[in-house]
Motif scaffolding. Structure first.
Motif, short mmCIF file in Angstrom:
data_model
loop_
_atom_site.label_atom_id
_atom_site.label_comp_id
_atom_site.label_asym_id
_atom_site.label_seq_id
_atom_site.Cartn_x
_atom_site.Cartn_y
_atom_site.Cartn_z
N ILE A 1 -4.08 3.58 4.02
CA ILE A 1 -3.21 2.91 3.05
C ILE A 1 -3.97 1.66 2.60
CG2 ILE A 1 -1.01 1.78 2.62
CD1 ILE A 1 0.08 3.56 4.96
N VAL A 2 -4.30 1.63 1.32
CA VAL A 2 -5.11 0.55 0.75
C VAL A 2 -4.25 -0.26 -0.20
CG1 VAL A 2 -7.17 0.05 -0.62
CG2 VAL A 2 -7.17 1.99 0.96
N LEU A 3 -4.26 -1.56 -0.03
CA LEU A 3 -3.51 -2.46 -0.92
C LEU A 3 -4.41 -2.88 -2.07
CD1 LEU A 3 -1.69 -4.71 1.69
CD2 LEU A 3 -1.02 -2.48 0.80
N ARG A 4 -3.88 -2.84 -3.28
CA ARG A 4 -4.61 -3.22 -4.48
C ARG A 4 -3.83 -4.31 -5.22
NH1 ARG A 4 -9.06 -1.01 -3.08
NH2 ARG A 4 -9.31 1.21 -3.35
N CYS A 5 -4.56 -5.12 -5.96
CA CYS A 5 -3.97 -6.16 -6.82
C CYS A 5 -3.09 -7.10 -6.00
CB CYS A 5 -3.18 -5.54 -7.97
SG CYS A 5 -4.19 -4.54 -9.07
N THR A 6 -3.70 -7.76 -5.02
CA THR A 6 -2.96 -8.66 -4.14
C THR A 6 -3.32 -10.13 -4.36
OG1 THR A 6 -4.63 -8.61 -2.38
CG2 THR A 6 -2.91 -6.91 -2.33
N ASP A 7 -4.34 -10.40 -5.15
CA ASP A 7 -4.88 -11.76 -5.23
C ASP A 7 -4.00 -12.76 -5.98
OD1 ASP A 7 -7.00 -10.74 -3.82
OD2 ASP A 7 -8.41 -10.77 -5.49
N LYS B 1 -9.40 10.42 1.27
CA LYS B 1 -8.23 10.20 0.41
C LYS B 1 -7.38 9.09 1.01
CE LYS B 1 -9.26 13.79 -2.09
NZ LYS B 1 -10.01 13.63 -3.29
N ALA B 2 -6.84 8.26 0.13
CA ALA B 2 -6.01 7.14 0.60
C ALA B 2 -4.81 6.97 -0.32
CB ALA B 2 -6.83 5.85 0.61
N ILE B 3 -3.78 6.36 0.21
CA ILE B 3 -2.66 5.93 -0.62
C ILE B 3 -3.02 4.53 -1.10
CG2 ILE B 3 -0.26 5.16 -0.60
CD1 ILE B 3 0.34 7.32 1.46
N GLU B 4 -3.02 4.36 -2.39
CA GLU B 4 -3.30 3.04 -2.96
C GLU B 4 -1.98 2.42 -3.38
OE1 GLU B 4 -6.31 2.91 -5.94
OE2 GLU B 4 -7.78 3.87 -4.64
N TRP B 5 -1.67 1.29 -2.77
CA TRP B 5 -0.41 0.60 -3.05
C TRP B 5 -0.71 -0.55 -4.01
CZ3 TRP B 5 4.22 2.29 -0.99
CH2 TRP B 5 5.34 1.55 -1.41
N MET B 6 -0.25 -0.41 -5.25
CA MET B 6 -0.45 -1.45 -6.25
C MET B 6 0.60 -2.54 -6.05
SD MET B 6 -3.07 -0.34 -7.82
CE MET B 6 -3.22 -1.28 -9.31
N CYS B 7 0.14 -3.73 -5.75
CA CYS B 7 1.05 -4.85 -5.43
C CYS B 7 1.32 -5.72 -6.64
CB CYS B 7 0.46 -5.66 -4.28
SG CYS B 7 0.33 -4.74 -2.74
N VAL B 8 1.27 -5.14 -7.79
CA VAL B 8 1.62 -5.85 -9.02
C VAL B 8 2.82 -5.12 -9.61
CG1 VAL B 8 -0.02 -4.55 -10.45
CG2 VAL B 8 0.68 -6.81 -11.16
N GLU B 9 3.85 -5.88 -9.93
CA GLU B 9 5.11 -5.26 -10.32
C GLU B 9 5.38 -5.27 -11.81
OE1 GLU B 9 8.14 -7.09 -7.95
OE2 GLU B 9 7.30 -6.31 -6.09
N ALA C 1 -6.01 -14.65 -19.80
CA ALA C 1 -6.64 -14.08 -18.60
C ALA C 1 -6.93 -15.23 -17.64
CB ALA C 1 -7.94 -13.37 -18.97
N GLU C 2 -6.59 -15.01 -16.37
CA GLU C 2 -6.78 -16.04 -15.35
C GLU C 2 -7.41 -15.44 -14.11
OE1 GLU C 2 -3.27 -18.30 -14.39
OE2 GLU C 2 -2.48 -18.07 -16.44
N THR C 3 -8.03 -16.30 -13.33
CA THR C 3 -8.54 -15.90 -12.02
C THR C 3 -7.38 -15.98 -11.03
OG1 THR C 3 -10.71 -16.79 -12.53
CG2 THR C 3 -10.20 -16.44 -10.20
N PRO C 4 -7.16 -14.92 -10.26
CA PRO C 4 -6.05 -14.96 -9.30
C PRO C 4 -6.25 -16.09 -8.28
CG PRO C 4 -6.98 -12.75 -9.46
CD PRO C 4 -7.89 -13.66 -10.21
N PRO C 5 -5.17 -16.73 -7.86
CA PRO C 5 -5.28 -17.91 -7.00
C PRO C 5 -5.59 -17.63 -5.52
CG PRO C 5 -2.98 -17.49 -7.54
CD PRO C 5 -3.80 -16.51 -8.32
N TYR C 6 -5.38 -16.41 -5.06
CA TYR C 6 -5.54 -16.13 -3.62
C TYR C 6 -6.56 -15.00 -3.43
CZ TYR C 6 -1.11 -18.58 -3.66
OH TYR C 6 -0.12 -19.50 -3.89
N ARG C 7 -7.82 -15.33 -3.56
CA ARG C 7 -8.86 -14.29 -3.46
C ARG C 7 -8.90 -13.73 -2.04
NH1 ARG C 7 -10.40 -12.48 -8.22
NH2 ARG C 7 -12.47 -12.07 -7.52
N ARG C 8 -8.85 -12.40 -1.94
CA ARG C 8 -8.89 -11.71 -0.65
C ARG C 8 -9.97 -10.64 -0.67
NH1 ARG C 8 -3.36 -12.07 -1.59
NH2 ARG C 8 -2.29 -13.24 0.04
#
Length: 183
Positions: A100-106, A134-142, A171-178
């Motif tokens: 399970i891979v988290l995406r778009c979390t920054d 194969k992985a489940i990609e969880w997009m953390c942007v709503e 366009a901005e740089t996300p504040p919490y780079r991970r």
């Protein structure tokens, strides 16, 4: 001569596997089996059929129950920032261990991301499929605006604007780079 004989045995094995996979998939057969698979190389078709069979046979469980013991997190409001960050990092590693891979979390703080894992991901019922690679990609942007602001490429932003005829957020740089596993 030997190499040709080995290739023949390999092809026979692939054909036998293909027949077995097709037989096992027969009870699940519907329009989701793409007729173009007959144009795939036999090894690729077998991988495709095996992944479909794994999907059909996999149980649908809350993600928390994919773990032994089940993954049970403390409520976010009961944790200090340091405890929460530590637990979040361990949880992300455990999720990754189950593909399970988290995406778009920054764009999310640790507390916000922890809340998504706690409230949305762990109780979500998903097929527990173990297919290598194969992985489940969880997009953390709503929402689209957040995606456009932090994650969309210049091409994606331009295409979105052309299709919708709407002004875009800056366009901005996300504040919490991970650096998360799987990225």
């Amino acid at each position: 001569m030997r190499e040709t004989r080995r290739q023949t045995f390999d092809e026979v094995d692939l054909l036998l596997d293909n027949a077995r996979l097709r037989d096992e998939l027969e009870p699940y057969r519907d329009e989701s089996i793409d007729p173009s698979i007959n144009r795939m190389p036999l090894h690729a078709e077998n991988e495709y059929l095996a992944s479909m069979l794994a999907w059909e046979r996999a149980p649908a469980l809350p993600i928390a129950e994919w773990f032994n013991p089940p993954l049970d997190l403390m409520p976010p409001d009961s944790l200090s920032d340091a405890q929460l960050s530590s637990l979040l990092n361990k949880t992300i590693e455990r999720l990754f261990s189950k593909n399970i891979v988290l995406r778009c979390t920054d764009h999310l703080s640790d507390r916000e991301l922890y809340m998504i894992v706690y409230r949305d991901i762990l109780p979500c019922c998903e097929k527990m499929v173990d297919v290598p690679g194969k992985a489940i990609e969880w997009m953390c942007v709503e929402d689209t605006e957040t995606w456009l602001r932090y994650y969309a490429s210049a091409v994606e932003r331009r295409r979105y604007q052309e299709e919708r005829g709407m002004p875009l957020p800056a366009a901005e740089t996300p504040p919490y780079r991970r650096q998360l596993p799987g990225q």
